[in-house]
Design a protein around this motif. Structure first.
Motif, PDB file in Angstrom:
ATOM      1  N   ALA A 225      -0.299   9.147  16.160  1.00  0.00           N
ATOM      2  CA  ALA A 225      -0.738   8.228  17.209  1.00  0.00           C
ATOM      3  C   ALA A 225       0.466   7.651  17.946  1.00  0.00           C
ATOM      4  CB  ALA A 225      -1.579   7.101  16.606  1.00  0.00           C
TER       5      ALA A 225
ATOM      6  N   SER B 228      -4.581   4.693  26.513  1.00  0.00           N
ATOM      7  CA  SER B 228      -4.888   3.654  25.539  1.00  0.00           C
ATOM      8  C   SER B 228      -4.989   2.288  26.205  1.00  0.00           C
ATOM      9  CB  SER B 228      -3.833   3.629  24.440  1.00  0.00           C
ATOM     10  OG  SER B 228      -2.706   2.889  24.850  1.00  0.00           O
ATOM     11  N   VAL B 229      -4.312   2.102  27.316  1.00  0.00           N
ATOM     12  CA  VAL B 229      -4.356   0.802  27.984  1.00  0.00           C
ATOM     13  C   VAL B 229      -5.581   0.692  28.883  1.00  0.00           C
ATOM     14  CG1 VAL B 229      -3.230  -0.624  29.721  1.00  0.00           C
ATOM     15  CG2 VAL B 229      -1.901   0.378  27.883  1.00  0.00           C
TER      16      VAL B 229
ATOM     17  N   ARG C  17      -0.214  -6.646  23.581  1.00  0.00           N
ATOM     18  CA  ARG C  17      -0.425  -5.255  23.951  1.00  0.00           C
ATOM     19  C   ARG C  17       0.870  -4.606  24.425  1.00  0.00           C
ATOM     20  NH1 ARG C  17      -4.703  -2.138  22.600  1.00  0.00           N
ATOM     21  NH2 ARG C  17      -4.542  -0.225  23.780  1.00  0.00           N
TER      22      ARG C  17
ATOM     23  N   ASP D  54     -14.999  20.064  16.193  1.00  0.00           N
ATOM     24  CA  ASP D  54     -15.846  20.491  15.094  1.00  0.00           C
ATOM     25  C   ASP D  54     -15.636  19.630  13.863  1.00  0.00           C
ATOM     26  OD1 ASP D  54     -13.250  21.590  14.559  1.00  0.00           O
ATOM     27  OD2 ASP D  54     -14.229  22.700  12.960  1.00  0.00           O
ATOM     28  N   ARG D  55     -14.757  18.679  13.965  1.00  0.00           N
ATOM     29  CA  ARG D  55     -14.498  17.867  12.779  1.00  0.00           C
ATOM     30  C   ARG D  55     -15.389  16.629  12.760  1.00  0.00           C
ATOM     31  NH1 ARG D  55      -8.363  16.599  12.409  1.00  0.00           N
ATOM     32  NH2 ARG D  55      -8.983  15.381  14.208  1.00  0.00           N
TER      33      ARG D  55
ATOM     34  N   ARG E 184      -1.349  10.470  10.331  1.00  0.00           N
ATOM     35  CA  ARG E 184      -2.196  10.129  11.473  1.00  0.00           C
ATOM     36  C   ARG E 184      -1.572   9.012  12.288  1.00  0.00           C
ATOM     37  NH1 ARG E 184      -5.541  13.905   9.514  1.00  0.00           N
ATOM     38  NH2 ARG E 184      -6.001  15.102  11.343  1.00  0.00           N
TER      39      ARG E 184
ATOM     40  N   ASP F  17      -9.592  -4.126  14.996  1.00  0.00           N
ATOM     41  CA  ASP F  17      -8.559  -4.812  14.223  1.00  0.00           C
ATOM     42  C   ASP F  17      -8.800  -4.555  12.752  1.00  0.00           C
ATOM     43  OD1 ASP F  17      -7.170  -5.920  16.307  1.00  0.00           O
ATOM     44  OD2 ASP F  17      -8.459  -7.682  16.408  1.00  0.00           O
TER      45      ASP F  17
ATOM     46  N   VAL G 235      -0.056   6.689  26.934  1.00  0.00           N
ATOM     47  CA  VAL G 235      -0.035   5.225  26.950  1.00  0.00           C
ATOM     48  C   VAL G 235      -1.102   4.690  27.898  1.00  0.00           C
ATOM     49  CG1 VAL G 235       1.331   3.235  27.623  1.00  0.00           C
ATOM     50  CG2 VAL G 235       2.393   5.072  26.329  1.00  0.00           C
TER      51      VAL G 235
ATOM     52  N   ARG H  78     -12.880   6.626   7.682  1.00  0.00           N
ATOM     53  CA  ARG H  78     -11.575   5.965   7.578  1.00  0.00           C
ATOM     54  C   ARG H  78     -10.641   6.462   8.662  1.00  0.00           C
ATOM     55  NH1 ARG H  78      -9.699   3.175   3.171  1.00  0.00           N
ATOM     56  NH2 ARG H  78      -7.538   3.791   3.412  1.00  0.00           N
ATOM     57  N   GLU H  79     -10.586   7.773   8.801  1.00  0.00           N
ATOM     58  CA  GLU H  79      -9.666   8.329   9.792  1.00  0.00           C
ATOM     59  C   GLU H  79     -10.008   7.831  11.190  1.00  0.00           C
ATOM     60  OE1 GLU H  79      -8.847  12.483   9.512  1.00  0.00           O
ATOM     61  OE2 GLU H  79      -8.385  12.617  11.660  1.00  0.00           O
TER      62      GLU H  79
ATOM     63  N   VAL I  85       2.860  -1.311  22.860  1.00  0.00           N
ATOM     64  CA  VAL I  85       3.198  -0.120  23.633  1.00  0.00           C
ATOM     65  C   VAL I  85       4.702   0.093  23.633  1.00  0.00           C
ATOM     66  CG1 VAL I  85       3.218   0.877  25.929  1.00  0.00           C
ATOM     67  CG2 VAL I  85       1.159  -0.251  25.092  1.00  0.00           C
TER      68      VAL I  85
ATOM     69  N   PRO J  28      -5.456  -5.149   5.552  1.00  0.00           N
ATOM     70  CA  PRO J  28      -5.555  -4.480   4.261  1.00  0.00           C
ATOM     71  C   PRO J  28      -6.583  -5.132   3.346  1.00  0.00           C
ATOM     72  CG  PRO J  28      -3.259  -4.785   4.875  1.00  0.00           C
ATOM     73  CD  PRO J  28      -4.082  -5.511   5.888  1.00  0.00           C
ATOM     74  N   HIS J  29      -7.432  -4.342   2.768  1.00  0.00           N
ATOM     75  CA  HIS J  29      -8.440  -4.803   1.812  1.00  0.00           C
ATOM     76  C   HIS J  29      -9.476  -5.717   2.441  1.00  0.00           C
ATOM     77  CE1 HIS J  29      -6.758  -3.083  -1.800  1.00  0.00           C
ATOM     78  NE2 HIS J  29      -5.565  -3.458  -1.402  1.00  0.00           N
TER      79      HIS J  29
ATOM     80  N   VAL K  64      -9.475  -0.040  27.385  1.00  0.00           N
ATOM     81  CA  VAL K  64     -10.012  -1.323  26.966  1.00  0.00           C
ATOM     82  C   VAL K  64     -10.808  -2.042  28.050  1.00  0.00           C
ATOM     83  CG1 VAL K  64      -9.410  -3.605  26.159  1.00  0.00           C
ATOM     84  CG2 VAL K  64      -8.262  -1.616  25.213  1.00  0.00           C
TER      85      VAL K  64
ATOM     86  N   LEU L 114       9.757   5.588  31.586  1.00  0.00           N
ATOM     87  CA  LEU L 114       8.652   4.746  31.153  1.00  0.00           C
ATOM     88  C   LEU L 114       9.165   3.481  30.488  1.00  0.00           C
ATOM     89  CD1 LEU L 114       5.668   4.366  30.831  1.00  0.00           C
ATOM     90  CD2 LEU L 114       5.726   5.839  28.829  1.00  0.00           C
TER      91      LEU L 114
ATOM     92  N   ALA M 260      -5.227   2.152  15.960  1.00  0.00           N
ATOM     93  CA  ALA M 260      -3.975   2.465  16.638  1.00  0.00           C
ATOM     94  C   ALA M 260      -4.115   2.280  18.144  1.00  0.00           C
ATOM     95  CB  ALA M 260      -3.551   3.900  16.327  1.00  0.00           C
ATOM     96  N   GLU M 261      -5.317   2.503  18.658  1.00  0.00           N
ATOM     97  CA  GLU M 261      -5.541   2.343  20.094  1.00  0.00           C
ATOM     98  C   GLU M 261      -5.896   0.913  20.462  1.00  0.00           C
ATOM     99  OE1 GLU M 261      -8.538   5.082  21.132  1.00  0.00           O
ATOM    100  OE2 GLU M 261      -7.314   6.839  20.712  1.00  0.00           O
ATOM    101  N   GLY M 262      -6.041   0.070  19.455  1.00  0.00           N
ATOM    102  CA  GLY M 262      -6.308  -1.329  19.745  1.00  0.00           C
ATOM    103  C   GLY M 262      -7.771  -1.676  19.916  1.00  0.00           C
TER     104      GLY M 262
ATOM    105  N   ARG N  31       0.831  -1.197   0.000  1.00  0.00           N
ATOM    106  CA  ARG N  31       0.000   0.000   0.000  1.00  0.00           C
ATOM    107  C   ARG N  31       0.866   1.247   0.000  1.00  0.00           C
ATOM    108  NH1 ARG N  31      -4.128  -0.259   4.732  1.00  0.00           N
ATOM    109  NH2 ARG N  31      -2.153  -0.031   5.824  1.00  0.00           N
TER     110      ARG N  31
ATOM    111  N   ARG O  70      -8.894   4.312  11.648  1.00  0.00           N
ATOM    112  CA  ARG O  70      -7.451   4.208  11.790  1.00  0.00           C
ATOM    113  C   ARG O  70      -7.023   4.565  13.199  1.00  0.00           C
ATOM    114  NH1 ARG O  70      -7.473   2.957   6.536  1.00  0.00           N
ATOM    115  NH2 ARG O  70      -6.221   1.107   6.485  1.00  0.00           N
TER     116      ARG O  70
END
Lengths: 235, 235
Positions: A52, B151-152, A144, B2-3, A48, B57, B148, B44-45, A148, B60-61, B155, A80, B52-54, A3, B48
DNA sequence: CCTTGCCGAGTTGTATGCAACTTAGGCTCG
DNA sequence: CGAGCCTAAGTTGCATACAACTCGGCAAGG
């Protein structure tokens, strides 16, 4: 890696990590698209992802910049990283298989052979070191944690610690690797954790000590011996 | 905010965390775009970012799916969270200001008042608890650690631990908060770390103990007392 | 001379068309 | 009857046009 977004991502990351993209420099979508022969869409995606991971800073409608790290940031980061790598080592100690132990021991030996040379092959040293740490992460068997750790370890590379290690630093690093293998063999999590903590602390110290010498001034020791303690590429 | 991309992101994250988007369910870009009144680009954004935050999943494609967590994953996650929160507590101990201490003490008091009631206000409890942990993270003053940790910690919320705590669990949780404040007041990093480690371990235990009762079966204790030990929203 | 408002160039955010890929199902051939 | 190919529907990846926003500079007014 078929890609375009991946291509752009890799190119940008490589540029940031090897220093050719300086911290604070601006990254415009159109500019990058032209430069890397892609449209803005994959460039956006790459930016993006990098944001991240903390390699670039973005603000709405204001674009992206390569993050530049203050000494304070770096200290946070090493602290960290120390926690995380220590955790990985502790987990790994009780989970390593015999084949992992053999592999780790082999890597430690290779590292030591390189270190004994007058002119160690830097690329090889970096690769061996990376494999060593990767192997430990794999043995820790926590997807995980691995994710990280990747994002945290990647940053110190911005100022690759190549040519910073004195011969003494290098010897200590090798000793740490050897001791880690022993701790794993003994399946002693606390031991492994302690050694790893020391290992990262030593790396931090090297960085902090030599930080005042930006480049071309590799401290007061001859520029013959060095070993990076960072992990260049995951796998 | 605002996005459109932010709107989609928030909506998806909320849906995943409150359980209305089940683990394993597919997320098609066109479907989400229609459902959330946006075009595919911001969708899409958002996907994505979530990847990235898990939380999702992707391949590709092949599209995106809500990640579903195995018990093994959850155990890894809690172990990791334990390390990170402990680290945050340790750092915070030597950095808290007087105003932070006052604030933390106030929050601990509020929590205890809620806990003493026959029918605690869950929303309030969750908010207070979140503020408490956020305050500690802020006092730890490490941007990277905060990122970090977010993001942990996010979950475990997938299976929000509301209505899982027995009265005894609740009392222990309050005691931990009180003790943390004392450790901070004494500026004793090791003490704070130890208490926080215990705190998270207790939370993990509650989750693991009550995991066999998916819903509607809140274990064997009456469903009157409960307190979530998770951090719903970063600020 | 300083402040304030406006304008325009430049950049990011969004929408949408088209190409490439995955996958499920039927069809052909052994 | 089963295996494998092939097609077609559906989805993702990419390119590009257009809209919305930011920020520098300039000009008018105080």
């Amino acid at each position: 890696m078929d890609r375009a977004a991946d291509r752009v991502y890799e190119a940008l990351r490589a540029g940031i990590l090897d220093g050719s993209r300086r911290g604070g420099s601006r990254l415009t979508e159109t500019g990058l698209a032209e430069e890397l022969n892609a449209s803005r869409t994959p460039v956006r995606e790459a930016l993006r992802r990098l944001a991240a991971e903390g390699l670039v800073d973005t603000a709405p409608h204001k674009g992206a910049r390569v993050t530049d790290w203050t000494p304070h940031d770096l200290e946070e980061l090493y602290d960290l990283r120390s926690e995380l790598e220590a955790h990985a080592a502790e987990r790994a100690a009780t989970r390593v298989g015999e084949e992992d132990l053999v592999r780790l021991a082999g890597l430690a030996d290779q590292l030591e052979q390189q270190a004994r040379r007058a002119q160690p092959d830097l690329e090889a040293v970096a690769r061996i070191n990376a494999d060593f740490h990767d192997c430990i992460q794999a043995a820790a068997s926590s997807r995980r944690l691995a994710a990280v750790l990747r994002s945290v370890v990647r940053v110190p590379l911005v100022l690759s610690t190549y040519h910073r290690y004195s011969p003494e630093d290098l010897r200590r690093s090798c000793a740490h690797h050897r001791e880690l293998v022993q701790a794993f063999r003994a399946k002693d999590g606390r031991w492994a954790r302690a050694v790893m903590t020391a290992h990262i602390a030593a790396a931090k110290d090297v960085l902090m000590r030599t930080r005042e010498h930006p480049a071309g001034q590799p401290a007061e020791h001859p520029p013959t011996h060095f070993v990076p303690d960072s992990i260049p590429e995951p796998r």
